[in-house]
Design an enzyme around this catalytic site. Sequence first.
Site, PDB file in Angstrom:
ATOM      1  N   THR A  12       0.819  -1.210   0.000  1.00 36.44           N
ATOM      2  CA  THR A  12       0.000   0.000   0.000  1.00 36.44           C
ATOM      3  C   THR A  12       0.850   1.256   0.000  1.00 36.44           C
ATOM      4  O   THR A  12       0.462   2.281  -0.557  1.00 36.44           O
ATOM      5  CB  THR A  12      -0.938  -0.016   1.224  1.00 36.44           C
ATOM      6  N   THR A  93       1.609  -4.370   4.214  1.00 34.25           N
ATOM      7  CA  THR A  93       1.447  -4.671   5.643  1.00 34.25           C
ATOM      8  C   THR A  93       0.862  -6.055   5.915  1.00 34.25           C
ATOM      9  O   THR A  93       0.991  -6.563   7.027  1.00 34.25           O
ATOM     10  CB  THR A  93       0.552  -3.614   6.328  1.00 34.25           C
TER      11      THR A  93
END
Length: 179
Positions: A12, A93
Amino acid sequence: MNRLLLLATGGTIAGCAENSATLNNYTAGLLGGDALLAAVPQLQDLAKISVEQIANVDSADLLFAHWRGLVARIRDAFAADPELAGVVITHGTNTLEETAWLLQLMIDDPRPVVLVGAMRPATALSADGPLNLLQAVQVALSSDARGHGMLVVMDGQIHAAQRVTKLATQGVGAFASPG
Ligand code: ASP
């Protein structure tokens, strides 16, 4: 000036959405490591950072070949350059803690290796990636970070690979080290 190696893998932190108000509907792993670096001009005052792109994927799509590549590259970089201060890895993540633990088991050098990601895509209003990256570099350059194994820097916190876990899928404070 200190030298750092930035290994970019996607996630991200390198993700893009169609507009700045979109936080959840985006594609991870679109921007290269160079673009992440360019978004934080302050980094140029801290270190000479060389960037290498290991992958550019959602971290759920990382393969064993990527992990082998990461381990080999970090070992080679430390062996080849005694003056290299440390390594920063940009990473999605979702599997960041798994990569941190793998590297903890495979890398044996006191110099800091810092993993960093973001919960908001790079295109978002108040994207968290640039500040997380700045702080990851600051930690990687700190002598206090030596000898502590793999570290994860997110949302103003420093976590150790043994404990860190992703506890939330929304919000920038998604990581914690229970216990
Ligand atoms: N799906 C993303 C990834 O793990 C999530 C993130 O980076 O926050 O690559």
